[in-house]
Design an enzyme around this catalytic site. Structure first.
Site, PDB file in Angstrom:
ATOM      1  N   TYR A   5       1.421   8.448  -2.851  1.00 20.06           N
ATOM      2  CA  TYR A   5       1.438   7.046  -3.254  1.00 20.06           C
ATOM      3  C   TYR A   5       1.697   6.978  -4.748  1.00 20.06           C
ATOM      4  O   TYR A   5       2.450   7.764  -5.294  1.00 20.06           O
ATOM      5  CB  TYR A   5       0.156   6.331  -2.809  1.00 20.06           C
ATOM      6  CG  TYR A   5       0.356   4.845  -2.806  1.00 20.06           C
ATOM      7  CD1 TYR A   5       1.373   4.271  -2.039  1.00 20.06           C
ATOM      8  CD2 TYR A   5      -0.401   4.010  -3.602  1.00 20.06           C
ATOM      9  CE1 TYR A   5       1.620   2.908  -2.058  1.00 20.06           C
ATOM     10  CE2 TYR A   5      -0.168   2.640  -3.623  1.00 20.06           C
ATOM     11  CZ  TYR A   5       0.840   2.095  -2.862  1.00 20.06           C
ATOM     12  OH  TYR A   5       1.086   0.757  -2.892  1.00 20.06           O
ATOM     13  N   LYS A  24       1.239   3.292   2.304  1.00 20.55           N
ATOM     14  CA  LYS A  24       0.025   2.500   2.506  1.00 20.55           C
ATOM     15  C   LYS A  24      -0.640   2.849   3.839  1.00 20.55           C
ATOM     16  O   LYS A  24      -1.871   2.991   3.922  1.00 20.55           O
ATOM     17  CB  LYS A  24       0.350   1.010   2.454  1.00 20.55           C
ATOM     18  CG  LYS A  24       0.527   0.454   1.042  1.00 20.55           C
ATOM     19  CD  LYS A  24      -0.825   0.269   0.349  1.00 20.55           C
ATOM     20  CE  LYS A  24      -0.700  -0.205  -1.086  1.00 20.55           C
ATOM     21  NZ  LYS A  24      -0.476  -1.635  -1.226  1.00 20.55           N
ATOM     22  N   ASP A  43       4.194  -6.236  -1.290  1.00 20.47           N
ATOM     23  CA  ASP A  43       5.222  -6.284  -2.327  1.00 20.47           C
ATOM     24  C   ASP A  43       6.207  -7.438  -2.160  1.00 20.47           C
ATOM     25  O   ASP A  43       7.403  -7.297  -2.434  1.00 20.47           O
ATOM     26  CB  ASP A  43       5.963  -4.942  -2.413  1.00 20.47           C
ATOM     27  CG  ASP A  43       5.088  -3.865  -3.031  1.00 20.47           C
ATOM     28  OD1 ASP A  43       4.258  -4.196  -3.888  1.00 20.47           O
ATOM     29  OD2 ASP A  43       5.219  -2.683  -2.637  1.00 20.47           O
TER      30      ASP A  43
END
Length: 571
Positions: free
Chosen positions: A109, A180, A252
């Site tokens: 990540y 995620k 996002d």
């Protein structure tokens, strides 16, 4: 047809039942054991002669994989290796990740995922997730029917416009969704078989992508207006029909769209926006830890949020809820928060002010007596004139917190709080070592990306990482286990309080406002329990939960272990 099913034997021990065999069995990441298939399984499933003779233990595979991981020199190569491992064997990937979470989390990540996003069309290896585009939205029901597992409970979906601090990245945003969901499993034990990354490929306005012959996304300008709204609505409508209780994390989305999509669909399907809500919750947790360290309250602070996008406004909202919990009114709380964007302090008389910023815009009369050079107060002027004590960076602007700004905040309080939260690392508003130097070691510091401990006054001071991974995995687990019909503001505040309570006093005394990253799974359990309790309190849980939530978690959380395989009957 289900590719496999988890069952219990007569003694209550789990095993997996499948009709797959031979090489097809080794191609399914959730079933592939590689060299760990037993001799009996090799005979039963037609694998004899297809694998090395030695039957490896999971520990042996972890050791071999870790050696391979360490052999790569660049972080991007390490990222590609881990993604390839995940596509080959999910159990091995998560077993390795759990054992080395502090070392590998920055690789899978932030900050390295930013490189993977930018290079996604070049490092693409294996199909993972669902791609919805203008070219196939008319067949959305068929697309959802094509998902490899029939019981999808958790989706992370992105339209790719507001990726980290690097903006519109087109098709590459799928890497964020994959990352995620990897954290949902690693941190909170959500079975990867019930998760689905979704790429909403609505185009891109980034010219270098549109001109790139290797770009994998739709080559058209971004959808906007009614066309965009109709696209999202068609997706949600079909999703509701196929998976009526799925938890959707909107990831996002940029600025106004992030707020609009969340508000429009949060009562249609359980929904959250990690950029708005997860960021707000994790920052509130860090601020609660800071008040423990300084023996103050949230309501005694004055906040300056630099960056008024989805994250900045989400943080401001969550701070308000924290102050409301202390007894302040909403208006009193908002008056202690100042938002700065690229144009300066947000005031109500600004022309063209975006609707989502309005709730934190101040009346021009509020700054009438301030000493400023232009017509709109700057970051430094606001820090000085508003007597700011807490400086929060979510701007994506590298080095935005210079020495003058940090020192201005330090003049207003004995414990200046400075959070440089922008990702990736290159976009951090300040470096922790500089913040300590500029404040003579007084500052309470947190960052969005990992930083090394700071040596100050002869002692190491660990830098707490305000990573959303401390919130969203446990929040998601709590929502799924309670079968909550809505993600409420109260559940987010409960998550913040649980995380703050989990940060131990010894670490806090050293200056770290968040737990160590290797405590991520334990912290996520506490967050999940708090969320489930809040879901029951607010009567949004649709499942009757037991008193002993710890035991429920123990029974329900997925673990990376190779289970015995049995052939499905009738094959």
């Amino acid at each position: 047809m289900k590719q496999y099913e988890k069952k219990l034997d007569a003694n209550g021990r789990p095993y997996l039942e499948t009709h797959l065999e031979g090489l097809m069995l080794t191609r399914l990441p959730l079933l592939n054991k590689g060299t760990s298939f037993s001799l009996e399984e090799r005979r039963e499933f037609g694998l004899l002669g297809l694998l090395p003779t030695h039957v490896s233990s999971l520990d042996e595979q972890i050791e071999r994989s870790y050696a391979n991981f360490r052999s790569f020199r660049s972080d991007l190569d390490k990222h590609v290796f881990l993604r390839a491992l995940q596509d080959r064997s999910e159990v091995l990937f998560y077993a390795l990740l759990n054992r080395h979470i502090e070392e590998m989390m920055p690789i899978i990540y932030t900050p390295v995922v930013a490189q993977a996003v930018e290079q996604f069309s070049r490092i693409y290896r294996y199909p993972r997730g669902l791609v919805v585009s203008p070219e196939n939205i008319g067949e959305i029901d068929s697309l959802l029917a094509n998902t490899p597992f029939p019981d999808v409970q958790l989706i992370v979906a992105t339209d790719n416009e507001g990726i980290l601090g690097i903006g519109d990245q087109g098709f590459g945003g799928l890497a964020i969704c994959i990352g995620k969901l990897s954290l949902y499993t690693a941190a909170a034990g959500i079975d990867p078989a019930v998760t689905l990354p979704v790429e909403l490929d609505v185009g891109t306005n980034r010219k270098e992508l549109l001109d790139d012959p290797l770009y994998l996304g739709v080559k058209r300008p971004r959808m906007e207006g009614k066309e965009y709204d109709d696209f999202i609505h068609a997706f949600v409508t079909a999703l509701k029909k196929r998976f009526p209780n799925v938890l959707v994390q909107w990831e996002d989305f940029s600025k106004q769209k992030a707020f609009d999509v969340l508000e429009r669909y949060r009562d249609v399907l359980p929904s959250l926006n990690d950029d708005i809500q997860g960021t707000g919750a994790v920052v509130l947790a860090g601020l609660l830890s800071a008040t423990r360290r300084s023996q103050t309250t949230l309501g005694q602070q004055v906040y300056l949020v630099h960056g008024a996008g989805a994250g900045g406004v989400g943080v401001a909202r969550q701070i308000v809820r924290g102050m409301e919990r202390e007894g302040m009114s909403t208006q009193q709380a908002r008056e202690r928060i100042y938002l700065i964007d690229s144009k300066g302090l947000i005031l109500k008389d600004r022309k063209g002010l975006e609707p989502y910023k309005l709730e934190f815009a101040h009346e021009p009369a509020r700054v009438a007596g301030w000493k400023i050079q232009g017509s709109i107060p700057s970051l430094l002027e606001t820090a000085r004139e508003a007597k700011v004590t807490v400086l929060l960076g979510l701007s994506g602007q590298r080095a935005a917190f210079g020495e003058d700004v940090v020192k201005a905040v330090a003049e207003n309080t004995a414990y200046p709080v400075v959070f440089a939260l922008s990702n990736p690392t290159a976009n951090s508003e300040a470096v922790p070592a500089d913040i300590y130097k500029w404040t003579q070691g007084k500052a309470l510091v947190a960052t969005g990306s990992p930083f090394e401990d700071v040596e100050w006054d002869g002692a190491p001071h660990p830098v707490g990482q305000g990573n959303n991974a401390f919130i969203f995995p446990g929040l998601g687990l709590g929502v799924l286990l309670s079968r909550a019909k809505r993600v409420t503001d109260g559940m987010l505040t409960a998550a913040s309080l649980a995380l703050a309570d989990y940060t131990d006093g010894a670490r806090l005394a050293q200056g770290a406002l968040y737990p160590r990253m290797d405590r991520l799974r334990a912290a996520s359990r506490q967050v999940a329990i708090a969320v489930m309790r809040q879901a029951m309190k607010e009567e949004v849980a649709t499942r009757k939960l037991p008193e002993d939530l710890e035991s429920l978690l123990e029974a329900e959380m997925w673990r990376p272990e190779f289970l015995p395989l049995r052939r499905a009957p009738g094959r």
